[in-house]
Write a protein that holds these residues in place. Sequence first.
Motif, mmCIF file in Angstrom:
data_model
loop_
_atom_site.group_PDB
_atom_site.id
_atom_site.type_symbol
_atom_site.label_atom_id
_atom_site.label_comp_id
_atom_site.label_asym_id
_atom_site.label_seq_id
_atom_site.Cartn_x
_atom_site.Cartn_y
_atom_site.Cartn_z
ATOM 1 N N TYR A 191 6.820 6.135 -7.202
ATOM 2 C CA TYR A 191 7.260 7.540 -7.471
ATOM 3 C C TYR A 191 7.152 8.054 -8.707
ATOM 4 O O TYR A 191 6.487 9.289 -8.807
ATOM 5 N N LEU A 192 7.511 7.334 -9.857
ATOM 6 C CA LEU A 192 7.512 8.014 -11.277
ATOM 7 C C LEU A 192 5.832 8.033 -11.567
ATOM 8 O O LEU A 192 5.653 8.691 -12.235
ATOM 9 N N PHE A 193 5.108 7.255 -10.832
ATOM 10 C CA PHE A 193 3.397 7.400 -11.136
ATOM 11 C C PHE A 193 2.941 8.710 -10.936
ATOM 12 O O PHE A 193 1.892 9.412 -11.286
ATOM 13 N N GLN A 194 3.741 9.281 -9.697
ATOM 14 C CA GLN A 194 3.137 10.750 -9.255
ATOM 15 C C GLN A 194 3.546 11.514 -10.423
ATOM 16 O O GLN A 194 4.704 11.691 -10.969
ATOM 17 N N ASN A 195 2.753 12.606 -10.454
ATOM 18 C CA ASN A 195 2.910 13.783 -11.464
ATOM 19 C C ASN A 195 4.049 14.522 -11.115
ATOM 20 O O ASN A 195 4.464 15.110 -12.190
#
Lengths: 414, 644, 427
Positions: A191-195
Motif C-alpha cells: 500500500y505504501l509503495f503506491q504513490n
Amino acid sequence: MADATLTGPATVPPIRRTSTMIFLAALAVFVLLVTLLADAGMISTSTVKLLGKTLCLALAAVAMDVVWGYTGILSLGHMAFFGLGGYAIGMWLMWARTEAIVLADMAARTLPPTPSELQDAIGSQIFGVVGTSDIPMIWTFAHSLPLQLAMVVLVPGLLALVFGWLAFRSRVAGVYLSILTQAMTLALSLYLFQNDSGLRGNNGLSGLQNIPGFETTSQATISIAFFWGSALALGLGYLLFAWVVSGRMGSVLRAVRDDEARVRFLGYHVESFKLFAFTLTAIVTGIAGALYYPQAGIINPNEIAPVASIYLAVWVAIGGRGRLYGAAIGAIVVSLLSNWFTSGGAPDIDLGIYEIRWTEWWLVLLGVSFICVTLFAPQGLGGLFDLLSARRRSGRRASYGPDTGAKRPEEGAE
Amino acid sequence: MLRLLLALAITLIVAPAAAQDDLQAILQTHAEEVANPGRRSVGALIDDLLASDLPSVPVFLDAWQDREVVRDSRDGRFFIAGDEEDGVVTLLDIANGDEIGTAPEAALEEVRPNGGVRRVIGGALVQFRLSDPDPRARQRALASIARRPDADQIDPLRASIEEEDDAGILAEKERLLNILVARFGATTEDRIAAIEALAGEINPDARAALSEILRTEDRVVPAGEATDGNVAGTLSLPRAEAYGRLVDAELAPPGVSPAEIRDTLLANVEAGAVAGTRLADLDTDTARHAAYERLSETGRAAPFVSDEEIDAAIAAHSFEAVFLEEDEAVIDAARATLGSVERQVALNRAADLGLDALSLASIYFLAAIGLAITFGVMGVINMAHGEFIMMGAYTGYVVQQFVPDYTLSLVIALPLAFIVAAAAGVAMERLVIRHLYHRPLETLLATFGISIALQQLAKNIFGTQARPLTSPDWLGGQLVVNELVSISYIRIAIFVLALAFLGLLLFILNRTRLGLEVRAVTQNPGMAASMGIDPDRINMMTFALGSGIAGIAGVAIGLYAQVTSEMGANYIVQSFMTVVVGGVGNVWGTLAGAGLIGVLQKLIEGMNPSNTLAAQTYMILFIILFIQFRPRGIVALRGRAAEG
Amino acid sequence: MLIRSLFVTGALCVAAQPGVAQETDCPVKVGVLHSLSGTMAISETTLKDVMEMLIEQQNEAGGVLGCDIEAVVVDPASDWPRFAELGRQLLTEDEVDVIFGSWTSVSRKSVLPVLEELNGLMFYPVQYEGEESSKNVFYTGAAPNQQAIPAVDYFLEELGIEKFALLGTDYVYPRTTNNILESYLQDKGIASEDIFVNYTPFGHSDWSTIVSDVVELGSDGSLVGVISTINGDANIGFYKELAAQGIDAADIPVVAFSVGEEELSGLDTSNLVGHLAAWNYFMSADTPENEEFIAAWHDFTGDENRVTNDPMEAHYIGFNMWVNAVEEAGTTDVDAVREAMWGQEFPNLTGGTAVMGTNHHLSKPVLIGEIREDGQFDIISETDPVPGDAWTDYLPDSAVLTSDWKELDCGMYNTRTETCVQQTSNY
C-alpha cells in the motif's frame, strides 16, 4: 525450586531480577563509554548513529521476544509497527523542516503569505517528488509535534488492537497466525509503495536526520542525543517488559504459549492476554521505530517488507527466546555483524583457487548460522548465560516437552 | 550531376535498362529523402514514384520497406543488398532484383526507414498488392487498408474482389469493403447496408469505423436554443470545466484566480499599501479579496467574478455533443449496430479476463501445490520452497546452455528440474527438518536460513543478471479465439501442466500404496507407525514429491517470466496464502485457493486497470479478512487432522 | 558539562569538514557508493567495475595532481538508509574527495542530506526524473528533457503515434516522468483519454491483461505507442508477453527508458527486434573513442561478452571531467572543484562534446536506437546536444523554477518571485 518457595509466586523471581539489573548496568556502562569515546573523537558520528539504531532494533527485539518467546505468537509483522512509528515521526520532521524553509522563502516577499499559499507551498515541496502538491488527509496532524507523537503510539497500537482482536477472536493461531501477520505487513508495504498512498510512495520520507529547530546543531551532537534517547527507551522498555513477564501476568502468558486450551479451561480469557501482549509490544516497537528513523535519515516501504520482520524473529531466535536479554543481545550482535560484513570490514579470504568476498558470502554464512542455531543451540546466545547461572544453581534437568527453544526448565525452577 | 554521370559510366558493367535508369534518376533527385526518410516529408517522393507509372516501382518500394536498400557511398547510387561474403556484398538492381555487381561492405550505407515511413510505403503499395499473386502480399495490403481506411481505396478494393480466389482473403476483402463503404459510401442506402453488415463484427477496425461515424463535437449554446445538426446528448460537466469552456468560447469573462489576485495586488502596491490596506495585513484570502474588490471598483483591475455569477453563466448555457455525420439514418443505423457490437465486446472481454484469471490461477496452483503437500502432510512451513522453484528455473537455463534445441532441452529440463529440486528437498528434510518436526515455528526460521543462503548462492553462481529461459517456437504465439479473446500457448501449457499435476497428485494420494500411507501419516502418525508404516520414509517421499513439483513449476514460470535469484521469493508469500485460503492438507483446497486468488486478483485489476499494485494490496486485505471468517480455509479438514 | 563539551566537539567537527585545504594529501581518494548485493546489484556492480577501470587508467596516465587515485569501495547492499550511513562514513572516516555512486532516486535522496551537511561531492550517473539540483551533486545521467521528451517527439513526429500507453514500475522515476509526459502530450494535442497509464510493482510478471489493455487502446484504428519506464526484471516478462500476443514493433512500438544493453543480455532478443530505446549512449556507436572504451572494458574485465551502457558512459564523462576540474583548480577542495566543473567539456563516446552546465546537468545528444537481433541497438536518430533541465517546463509548479549555481548560487530559484526557495535541496 527452593528459591520459589522463599520468594513466593507474586514477586519478581531473583534470576530475572538479577538479569535485569545486570542488563541495565551494562547498558549504562555502554552508553557512558560510547559518549566518552565519541567525545574524544575516537568513535565517528556514523558509528554513534549505527549504535543508536542498533539499540532501537534491540528494543524491537525485546518486544518481539515478549510476544513470541513468552506468549508464543510468532508474529512475522512486527516490523510493520516499527515502520509505522517511523512514518508517524517522519511526517512531523518533514513537515516542520519544509515549513521552516517555506516561511524563510516567503518572508522575503512583498505580500505576506496567506495560510492557503503556505499550505500549497509546503505541499508542493513535500509532494513535488511524487508529482502532486495536494496534501493528503493523513497529514492533517503533521504540523504538530505532540499530535504526531501521539500517532507514534496510537497508529501501531490501534492497528495491532484491531488486527489482533480479529485474529485471536477467530482462534487463528500458530503457523496460520504467522502467515496472517506476514500478509499484514506485505499489504501495508504494498500500500505504501503506491504513490497515491500519500506517504510519497517508494521514495518514502527522507532527510529525517535534520531535526527542525536544531538546524545549526551538528550531527555529532544530534547523534549522541538520539543515542541517549535510544538507550533510555531500551532501558525503560526492558524494565516494562521485565515487569510484564514476571509475576502473575508472565505466568499466564507462558501458560498460553505452552498450552492455550488448558489455560482457557482454567477460566482465563486467553484472547485478552494475547491481545494485551500483542498490542503492548506493537506500541513499544512503534516507539523504537520513531527513534530509529531520525537516525537512519530515511524511511520507505522497503523497510516493512515481510523479510524485515523475519529478520527480527531470527535475531530473537539467535539471541535466545524467553530471555529478554537474549533478544537484545541477538539483535545487537547479528545486526552489527551484518553491518561489518557488508561494509567491507571483514577481510576477504583468499583460498588460492577461489577468493571468498564477504559481501557475496555473508548472507550464505548468515543463513547457515540460523540453521545451526535452530538445530544445535535452540537456546541461542542467551543459552551461554544459562550455562553460567546453571553452574551456580541446581535445577530440574528434566525436559518439559519437545519445544527446547523456550526456557521452560529454568522457568519451572523459579 | 557531371560526377553522377561519370560514376554511372564507370561503375555500370551491365548495360542499364531504360526503366532502371528512370527509377534511379527519380531516386537521385530525392537522394537525401531516400537515404533518411521522414514520415511527413516522404510523401513528395512517393507521389513522384507513383506518378512515374514505372513497373519497377513496387519492387523498389518492397525492398525499401524491408530495409534491403543500400546506398553506395562512392557514387550515391541505390541498390538492393544481396548476400554478403567476406565483406563483399552482392548488389541487386533496384528495378528487377537482378545481380548487377558487388561492392565492399564498408562502402555501403544501409537505408533504414523508420516505422512511420514504412507504414507510408505500405500504404503506397496497397494498389499494387491487392491483386498480387502472392497471398501474403495481398494480406499485407489488406492490413494496410485496415490500419488507414481511406475513400480512395474503395474502387481498387472492389475491383480486386472479383478476381480473388482465396476464400479467407476474399472474406477479409469484403469485410474491409463494408467498413470503407460504411464510412465513405456514396448513398445512404449503400452505407446503411454496409453498416448493418457490420453487426456482429467485434474486430477493432469495424468498431473504429462505427465510432468514427458516431464521432461528436462539443458545442456551447445558450439554454433553450436549438442547435443545427444531430444532437447526441447534453453534457454534464464539472463546474470548473464548464466555466472554462464558456470562457474559451468568449461567452463569459475569465474568472480571477488567487494567483491573479496576488499578482494584481503586487502590481498596485503604493507606499507599503494596496488600496488602503497595509501589506502586512494582506495575509488572508478575505483581506486580499477585499483589497482586490476596491481595486476593481477604481478600474485598476478586472472585475471579480463571483461564484454566483459563474453558476448563473453556466445555467444560462447548455453543453451539447453534436454528431459530425449529417445523415440521420446513417447515425441511427450505426448507433444500433454499435450497441449490439458493444454488448458482444463486453462479453468477450469478460471471457478474456476469465482466461487470464484461469491462467494466473494455474500458475499460483503450480507454485503452491508442492507447498500444500509438505505443509499439509507434515505441518512444515518451508520458507525455502520458493528457492526450489528458482532451482528448477535455473536447471532449465543450464540445460539450455548445453542443449541448444529448445524443444529437446525442455523435455530434458522438466524431469531434471524435478530430480534436482527433489534431491535438494530430500537433503533438506534429512539434514534439517527431520530434527524439528515438533517445532513448526523453528522450522520456519531454519528454512528461512536455507532460503537466504540458497538465494545468495544462486547470485554467486549465476550472477545477479536475469537469465534467459526461452520457450520453443511451438509454444510461442497465442491461441486466438477471436479478436478479443486470446491466450498465449505458453499459458495454455502451464494450465495443462497444472491439470496434469492435479490429476497425478489425486492419483498418487487416492489410488496408490504411497498415497494411503501418506494419508495415514497425515491423520495420525503414531497410529500409522504402529501399523508398520515408516513415517520417516513417508515424510521423505512427501518432501521429495513436493519439492520436485516446485522445480517443475520453476521451469514453467521461467518460460513466461524472468529467471532471477529472487524469483522464488516473489512467489513464496502468495503460495502460502494460496494454501491457507484453500485449506491445509487438501489438494482440492489448494485448487480452490488458487482459483479464488487468481480470479479475484484479475477482477480487481479489471476494475482498476491503471494500478496493479493496488489490486495486489486489496487482494491481500481480502485474504486477511477471509481467514478471519474461515480460519481453516475454503476446504476445511474435519477431525484430528485439522488440529495444527 | 557533558552536553556543553558535546556542543564544542560538534562545532569542531563542523570546522574540520573534509575537503577543506588538503591539496597535498596523497593519495587522492575516490569513494564508490554502488550496491554490490541486493536487488540493485544487477545494475550497479557494473558501475563499480567501470570506476575501478577508469581509476586504473588514470593512475597509469599519472594520476591527478601528481597523486595516485585510490578507490574506496563500499557496499550499501540496495538498502536505502545504508547509502546515507556509508556516505557519511566515506566523507568523515575515509575522507574521500569525491563520490561516484547511487542508482535509484531514493538512494540519491537518502545520501543527499549527508552530502549537503558535510559539503561532499557526488557524481550521479543514471537517467532520473529531474526536479532537483543540489549544490553537491553533478548529474551526468539524463534529465527528462534529455531522454523522455525527445523520445516522445520521435513517436509523434516520425512514427505518427496517436495514442499513448505509459507503462511504468511504481516508483518515483516513472511516476514523475509520466506526469511530465502526460502534460507534454496534452500540450501537443493528445486528448487525456488517449493516454493510458499503468503502474506495476517491481519484478511484476503477469502482463497478459495489461498488454491486452494496450491492444484494446488501438481498437479504433489509432496507432498506439508504448512509453515504458518499466524497471529491471519486469521487462523480461513484459517483452515475452508482447511476443506471445504476436505484437511486433510495427503494430505497437515500445520505447523504453530503462532497457539497455545490460538488460537485453538477459533476454532472447529475437522477438524484440524493432522496439526502441532512448539513451544518450549506445554500445553500437561508431566512433574511435567508443571503440577504445569498449576494448579497454573487455580488457579490464577479461570478458569479451561484457556490454557497455549509458550509465557507464555517464561515469566515464563524469570522472574525466572531475579529473580535469581538479587539475584546473589545483586542489581537490570541493568548492574549488565545483567551480572548475562549470563549463567543463569532454568528448562523448558517441561523438560531439558534453558540457557541464551551471545547473549541474550535462548537455548531451539524445539517441534513439532500435533493438537488433544480437541485443545491440541500431542508432536511428540522434539529436543535437540538449542541455539538461533540472526543473521541467511541463509541470506548472516547476516551470517557474530554475537552477544556476554560478550566477544565482541557487538550485531552486523561483523566477517569478525572484527568490531562492532554498539552498539545500528538496529531499
